[in-house]
Each structure stands twice: as structure tokens, then as C-alpha cells.
Design a protein around this motif. Sequence first.
Motif, PDB file in Angstrom:
ATOM      1  N   PHE A 114       0.743  -1.019  -0.141  1.00 27.30           N
ATOM      2  CA  PHE A 114      -0.086   0.037  -0.119  1.00 27.30           C
ATOM      3  C   PHE A 114       0.800   1.450   0.017  1.00 27.30           C
ATOM      4  N   CYS A 115       2.040   1.089   0.310  1.00 24.62           N
ATOM      5  CA  CYS A 115       3.026   2.491   0.526  1.00 24.62           C
ATOM      6  C   CYS A 115       3.599   2.394  -0.883  1.00 24.62           C
ATOM      7  N   CYS A 116       4.378   3.620  -0.919  1.00 27.36           N
ATOM      8  CA  CYS A 116       5.215   3.845  -2.225  1.00 27.36           C
ATOM      9  C   CYS A 116       6.609   3.332  -2.221  1.00 27.36           C
ATOM     10  N   GLU A 117       7.223   3.141  -1.051  1.00 26.15           N
ATOM     11  CA  GLU A 117       8.661   2.608  -1.050  1.00 26.15           C
ATOM     12  C   GLU A 117       8.896   1.635  -1.353  1.00 26.15           C
ATOM     13  N   LYS A 118       7.730   0.463  -1.074  1.00 26.93           N
ATOM     14  CA  LYS A 118       7.768  -0.904  -1.349  1.00 26.93           C
ATOM     15  C   LYS A 118       9.251  -1.720  -1.137  1.00 26.93           C
ATOM     16  N   PRO A 119       9.497  -1.482   0.301  1.00 31.26           N
ATOM     17  CA  PRO A 119      10.581  -2.461   0.822  1.00 31.26           C
ATOM     18  C   PRO A 119      10.665  -3.774   0.674  1.00 31.26           C
ATOM     19  N   LYS A 120      11.770  -4.415   0.583  1.00 29.95           N
ATOM     20  CA  LYS A 120      11.853  -5.919   0.607  1.00 29.95           C
ATOM     21  C   LYS A 120      11.481  -6.507   2.178  1.00 29.95           C
ATOM     22  N   VAL A 121      11.241  -7.694   2.000  1.00 29.76           N
ATOM     23  CA  VAL A 121      11.399  -8.598   3.456  1.00 29.76           C
ATOM     24  C   VAL A 121      12.607  -8.426   4.055  1.00 29.76           C
ATOM     25  N   ASN A 122      12.855  -8.015   5.404  1.00 27.33           N
ATOM     26  CA  ASN A 122      13.938  -8.230   6.057  1.00 27.33           C
ATOM     27  C   ASN A 122      14.148  -9.276   6.881  1.00 27.33           C
ATOM     28  N   PHE A 123      14.865  -9.936   6.777  1.00 27.67           N
ATOM     29  CA  PHE A 123      14.976 -11.479   7.645  1.00 27.67           C
ATOM     30  C   PHE A 123      16.538 -11.873   7.727  1.00 27.67           C
ATOM     31  N   THR A 124      16.854 -12.690   8.700  1.00 29.24           N
ATOM     32  CA  THR A 124      17.990 -13.024   8.960  1.00 29.24           C
ATOM     33  C   THR A 124      18.039 -14.760   9.392  1.00 29.24           C
ATOM     34  N   THR A 125      18.818 -15.656   8.752  1.00 26.76           N
ATOM     35  CA  THR A 125      18.718 -17.025   8.895  1.00 26.76           C
ATOM     36  C   THR A 125      20.218 -17.529   9.310  1.00 26.76           C
ATOM     37  N   LYS A 126      19.982 -18.324  10.298  1.00 29.37           N
ATOM     38  CA  LYS A 126      21.068 -18.789  10.971  1.00 29.37           C
ATOM     39  C   LYS A 126      20.851 -20.629  10.990  1.00 29.37           C
ATOM     40  N   ILE A 127      21.992 -21.247  10.594  1.00 26.32           N
ATOM     41  CA  ILE A 127      21.916 -22.819  11.011  1.00 26.32           C
ATOM     42  C   ILE A 127      22.850 -23.139  12.120  1.00 26.32           C
ATOM     43  N   LEU A 128      22.475 -23.676  13.422  1.00 25.58           N
ATOM     44  CA  LEU A 128      23.383 -24.012  14.377  1.00 25.58           C
ATOM     45  C   LEU A 128      23.390 -25.483  14.632  1.00 25.58           C
ATOM     46  N   ASN A 129      24.630 -25.708  14.651  1.00 23.52           N
ATOM     47  CA  ASN A 129      24.743 -27.469  14.733  1.00 23.52           C
ATOM     48  C   ASN A 129      24.614 -27.681  16.129  1.00 23.52           C
ATOM     49  N   VAL A 130      23.890 -28.980  16.405  1.00 22.71           N
ATOM     50  CA  VAL A 130      23.450 -29.264  17.876  1.00 22.71           C
ATOM     51  C   VAL A 130      24.355 -30.767  17.933  1.00 22.71           C
ATOM     52  N   TYR A 131      25.014 -30.832  19.326  1.00 20.98           N
ATOM     53  CA  TYR A 131      25.909 -31.934  19.505  1.00 20.98           C
ATOM     54  C   TYR A 131      25.491 -32.645  20.637  1.00 20.98           C
ATOM     55  N   GLN A 132      25.389 -34.003  20.543  1.00 29.73           N
ATOM     56  CA  GLN A 132      25.164 -34.810  21.745  1.00 29.73           C
ATOM     57  C   GLN A 132      26.540 -35.681  21.935  1.00 29.73           C
ATOM     58  N   LYS A 133      27.108 -35.438  23.018  1.00 27.24           N
ATOM     59  CA  LYS A 133      28.561 -36.064  23.484  1.00 27.24           C
ATOM     60  C   LYS A 133      29.421 -36.068  22.316  1.00 27.24           C
ATOM     61  N   ASP A 134      29.566 -34.696  21.946  1.00 27.58           N
ATOM     62  CA  ASP A 134      30.690 -34.225  20.856  1.00 27.58           C
ATOM     63  C   ASP A 134      30.266 -34.698  19.557  1.00 27.58           C
ATOM     64  N   VAL A 135      29.179 -35.448  19.479  1.00 26.51           N
ATOM     65  CA  VAL A 135      28.861 -36.088  18.203  1.00 26.51           C
ATOM     66  C   VAL A 135      27.522 -35.259  17.529  1.00 26.51           C
ATOM     67  N   LEU A 136      27.839 -34.983  16.254  1.00 26.97           N
ATOM     68  CA  LEU A 136      26.751 -34.206  15.570  1.00 26.97           C
ATOM     69  C   LEU A 136      25.150 -34.806  15.889  1.00 26.97           C
ATOM     70  N   TYR A 137      24.466 -34.177  16.223  1.00 32.58           N
ATOM     71  CA  TYR A 137      23.051 -34.757  16.511  1.00 32.58           C
ATOM     72  C   TYR A 137      21.928 -34.223  15.441  1.00 32.58           C
ATOM     73  N   GLY A 138      22.064 -33.004  15.342  1.00 34.30           N
ATOM     74  CA  GLY A 138      20.966 -32.433  14.440  1.00 34.30           C
ATOM     75  C   GLY A 138      21.411 -30.962  14.385  1.00 34.30           C
ATOM     76  N   TYR A 139      20.313 -30.238  13.825  1.00 33.69           N
ATOM     77  CA  TYR A 139      20.406 -28.874  13.542  1.00 33.69           C
ATOM     78  C   TYR A 139      19.153 -27.910  14.109  1.00 33.69           C
ATOM     79  N   VAL A 140      19.710 -26.774  14.439  1.00 35.68           N
ATOM     80  CA  VAL A 140      18.624 -25.929  14.870  1.00 35.68           C
ATOM     81  C   VAL A 140      18.561 -24.703  13.917  1.00 35.68           C
ATOM     82  N   CYS A 141      17.443 -24.566  13.134  1.00 37.11           N
ATOM     83  CA  CYS A 141      17.219 -23.493  12.024  1.00 37.11           C
ATOM     84  C   CYS A 141      16.713 -22.232  13.083  1.00 37.11           C
ATOM     85  N   VAL A 142      17.320 -21.212  12.867  1.00 31.18           N
ATOM     86  CA  VAL A 142      16.831 -19.825  13.481  1.00 31.18           C
ATOM     87  C   VAL A 142      16.424 -18.798  12.181  1.00 31.18           C
TER      88      VAL A 142
END
Length: 685
Positions: free
Chosen positions: A58-86
Amino acid sequence: SKIIRAICALLNSGGGIIKAETDDKAYSYRCHGLGEVNPDLLKEEIENCIEKLPTFHFCCEKPKVNFTTKILNVYQKDVLYGYVCVVQVEPFCCVVFAEAPDSWIVRNNSVTRLMAEHWVALMLDIQPLTFFPDVSEPFEAYSHPISPTSSAVRTPVYPRKVLEFKGTLQRHFFPVTQEELQFKPESLCKKLFSDHKGLEDLMKAQIYPCSQGIVIFSRSWAGDVGLREERNVLCDALLIAVNSPLVLYTILLDTRWIGGLEYAQNTAYQLKQKLETVGGYTGKVCVIPRLMHLPTTLYLPDETPVHYPQSYRLANKDEMEDLLQALVVVSLCSRSLLSDQLGCEFFNLLIEEQCELLSESLQETRELFIHCFPGTRKTALAIKIMEKIKNLFHCKPKEILYVCENDSLKDFVIQQTTCQAVTRKTFMQGEFLKIKHIVMDETENFCGKYGDWYMKAKNITHPKVRGAGSGNLHHGILWIFLDPFQVYNVDVSGLPPPSAQFPRKTITKGIHCALEIAQFMKEEMKRVKENIPFNMSIDSLALFREDAYEEIMCAQTLPGTCETETNVTKEQIASHVAERCHNLFQRGYLPKDIAILCKRWEDRGCYEPVLLKAMELIETHGATEVVFSQAAGVGGSHIVLDSIQHFSGLERNIVFGISPECALSEKFHKLCFASRAIKHLYLFY
């Protein structure tokens, strides 16, 4: 897609953070709309999905969507268990869809799914091509259940500042008081009541027993909301009162005209639609049409009176203010006397806001070169800056000095402020021992005659250290306003070269005139840059950026008028100007709204008798008396007739520019004419 839907929900609300735990072996990305991807590609997939989300602005400026994505490793006893997407998303300015709406339409004998922009356009009855000029299919190709009456006028895009200032404008123009009903706009009401005896008494009788509210007159509310005006209509009057629905009174001139009822009904319906779709009014609202006739003051009832429930009446002051604020927005998006009055105050609020931002530099920046482009109304800004200086440094008015080139501008500033104001000539010939701060305006047209004005101003505001008493010396304000596009003086201005004009600030966020005038000035500035006159600075003109100017045009300007006529004689010019003025007076405009400007001072004496004769030829009963004054009388009640040079730094709502012999190379003269106009510009070449 759960993740994408969650992202859309945050974008359409207050923003936020999404955390999703993923497992490389067990997690299915496809069920979330992300495809079968490795975790390393998850970030890229999410970004691609977000960037492809359908949006509607509805506005004139038409800005884009602002977002930030990070992928964090999850470890269990020093072994890669999965990931957390933020995913962190910022609030979006308008509307975001997770996918195209589940809505379909028949087109060319086939069922087609509506795109987001078309769906919103149908829901709000607006023209999507206004927002999306690159839409491949014409909107008219779609079949949709919208009546011709409602689709004839589309919702315009209005500056976002309108919503910010609508409350202030409403309280200024339409204060809701306990006093008797108010008739607005006052100038139009005075004209109507004077020319048509009995109209005022008729209106008071019709609106009785309403005692708290406002009646807003217009020569044609139909024209104000985008419908066709009718010559058989004298005027329309909109009643907005507590404990009453909205009533639109249409006063007819000819009882034989059979189109009155249809006109009134269409106007009332369109006004209701505008209050909701443009004004954003969310309460229950109806507009009841009523027909009346002059001179017999006959009341003409409609075919079938409609009785609305009590909930359609404005119950209290708060509901009335909400409705009036919606009407302010609707009026600002139209072309009318009321729109112009609201628009001028709207621009004043923008200037005040610009001054607040600029004044933040007063403490740390004692000397400043302020470059302003045509349309920024730098003189109004300079006047407000002087008041800021007085309040910030607790100065006496006699300690602040305003310097300009022309006597007419100097006289106007004296009327607007308590500070001292002089011309450059007086400044160079006088002593100003008590002055601590200096604001200089229109300096692009200063010259070196009478001496070095810049060094004198600097020595006053920044005196050199001398002797034992130097401890009492101060460093005052020296702010220099200039417009690099409006240089008409062929002499050296006396300004330092652009490379030495520091500290420097360029006012890029202030265009305080009609959209059509701003567009005209933008094109003229482009032409000046392409063929730079010898007395203009290439470096200064380079500060103009078309994209930034267009962005501010879209954010701040309002509808207006800009018309040009070429190859016209002196008599034809006089006839056109007289006819325009007559029509404007009939709509409630006053002589003090108008300036007629010539290219040279000598032209004033040539055009004055011709203009007076042309205006006498079209005078009618109750015609406004025309008297011309010079630029020095800009604060008075007469039409100003003077040269653009004498009118430098001044402005009026309506400007006629006369320069039939102007050469094609003199493009900057058009800029000078245009920069003096706020809402209406008529040029004759």
C-alpha cells in the motif's frame, strides 16, 4: 508449509524469531515445503522461499522483506546430533502471503487462480496496475462482480505521512466542540451565502435539531470523490454530527433536471466507499442523500426513504473525530478547495518535521551550507530555524539576523518572525554589533557588489581571537541556504566554491508541493543537468539524484494541477488567466491564494491593464473584485502581479507563470515559476 506460514504470520504482525529443530536423518524437509535438501543447503532454501513470497504494497517505497537466517549445529557428547534453524524476521510494512489466495475467477472461459495483487485489488476495489505496472495481464481482462459506478474511481496511493498527521489536521480544521454547527470551508460558505440569499437559512432549517457537528460544503462532492460534476448542481453539503448519520444535501439549480436523484445517490455511495477504502474508517457508516432546490428552497424527497439502525449514527465525540479523520484522508487524495487547505497545512507540518531534524545539528555545526532543491520551501525552513536558534541558545530576537537579496522577501520575513531581517545591500553597508547568529537565504543569487558578504558574516558569527578580552568571544550560528538550480544572477555569487562549502547538508527529504508540480520540476532539473548554464555549478547540480527525488515525491506529495499552454498571445494569456481566476473564485478560492508572475519586472506594466480588462469582461453578479499588488504585498489579500525575481523565496497556492518569449535554453525560468507554486501551476509560453 508450517515454517513458511509461521514466517508470514510474524511478518504480518510484530516480527519475531522462529526456531526449528531438525534431524539430518529423520527430518523431512519436503513436508515443510523446503524440498529434500541437505542441512547445509537449508539456509539457502529458506531464503529462496521467503524471497518468493507474494507481497502487496500500500506504500510507495515497496521495501523488501527483512530477515536473517542461521543454522546452528546441535551436538550430543561431541557427536553431531542435528540442527537448529533460526529465522529472525522484521515486521513487514504491508501484506505478505504464504501463497496465492485460494480464490478463483473465470477468465476466457477457463477457471484461473487469482494472484495476490489481483485478489487484494478485488477485495478493496482498487486498481492493481497502480501498484504493479509490470503485471503482464491487464486487470480489465478479468471478470469480477464490481458495479461500473464503484469501479469508476480507484483508490489512490497517498503519502504515508497523511496517516501520521490526519489527527493533527482534523483537530486544526474540524475541531469537535460543544458549540453550534460549523460551516466549512469558510471562504466557500461566505461566497455561496452571499450569492444565494436564503441558502444559509435553508441549511440551518434542514439540519435542525443537530446542534453539535460540522457541515462541509463543496461545489461538487461528486467531483471531489472522482465522479462527474453536473452543471445543474449549485453545491453539495455534507452533514457530520453527533447522534446523526451522515447526510449529503444536494442543492439543485433546475427543478426540471431529472438526473438529480441519481447524482445524489451515486455521490453518497461513492463517498461512503471512499471513507472506508481510502480513509480507513472501520465503523458503521452510511451517507443519506437529500435533494433541495433554489431559489424556491423546495425540498425534494427521494423515492424511498431509508431508515438505518441506531448503530449507523455517530454516537459521541470520539466516533465523530474518527470519521472526520477518515474524511481528511479522502480529501487530501482529491482536488478541491478543502484538499488545498488541508494540503497547505500538511506541507507546513512536513516543514516543521524537517526543521526538527535539521535543528539537531545546531549545537555541533555552527557553520553549515544547506543545499535545497526546488520545492523544498527553504525560506519557510530558514524562518523556523531562526526560532529554533532563539529557543536553543536563549537569544533575544535582536541577536539573530536574516539576510536575503530582495526587499519583498525581507518584508515578508519581518512579518513572520521577531528576528531582524535585512537585504544583502543593507547588511554590507551597516554595522551589526549585537548580532550573534546569522541565517542567509537565496544566496545562490547574491553577488560581490558592496563587498565580501560571506567573510563579513563569518567575522560576525565567528570573531577572531584578539587581546585579553577574547575569552568572551562566542561562536555563533552561520547557516547559508541556497538552491543550485535557481541561479538567475550572471555575476559571481560570492559563495565559496562547492569544494569549500563544508560542512554541507543537502535537503533530500522535503518536497512540499503537488505531485504534478514536483514531476514537472524533476524533468526540468534533468534538462538543466544535461545542458548546464555557464552560471551554475556542475558540482552543486550533481547533488540532485532522480531516484531519491522520486522516492520523496511518492512519500510526501499530494494531487494538484500543472498545466502548460504554448504559442499564445498576450491577449490570449490574459483571457485564460481571467477565466481560471473566475472559476477559482466560484469555488471559494480567494485573491490572496493567487500569484501571477512575469519573467521580467518590465512585463508587469504591460500585462496589468490587459489582465484587468479581461477580468472585467467575465465579471458576473457577486464577482470577486480584482486588485493587483506587488510581491511585497504577498501577505495581503490581493492577487500578486510581479516578476519571478521579486517573488524569489515566496510562494502561493496558485501560480500563473507568464513568459511567452522564453527561449528553449532558459529552462531554469520554468523551475523558478514552478517552485513558487504549492498546489496549482499554470504556465504560458
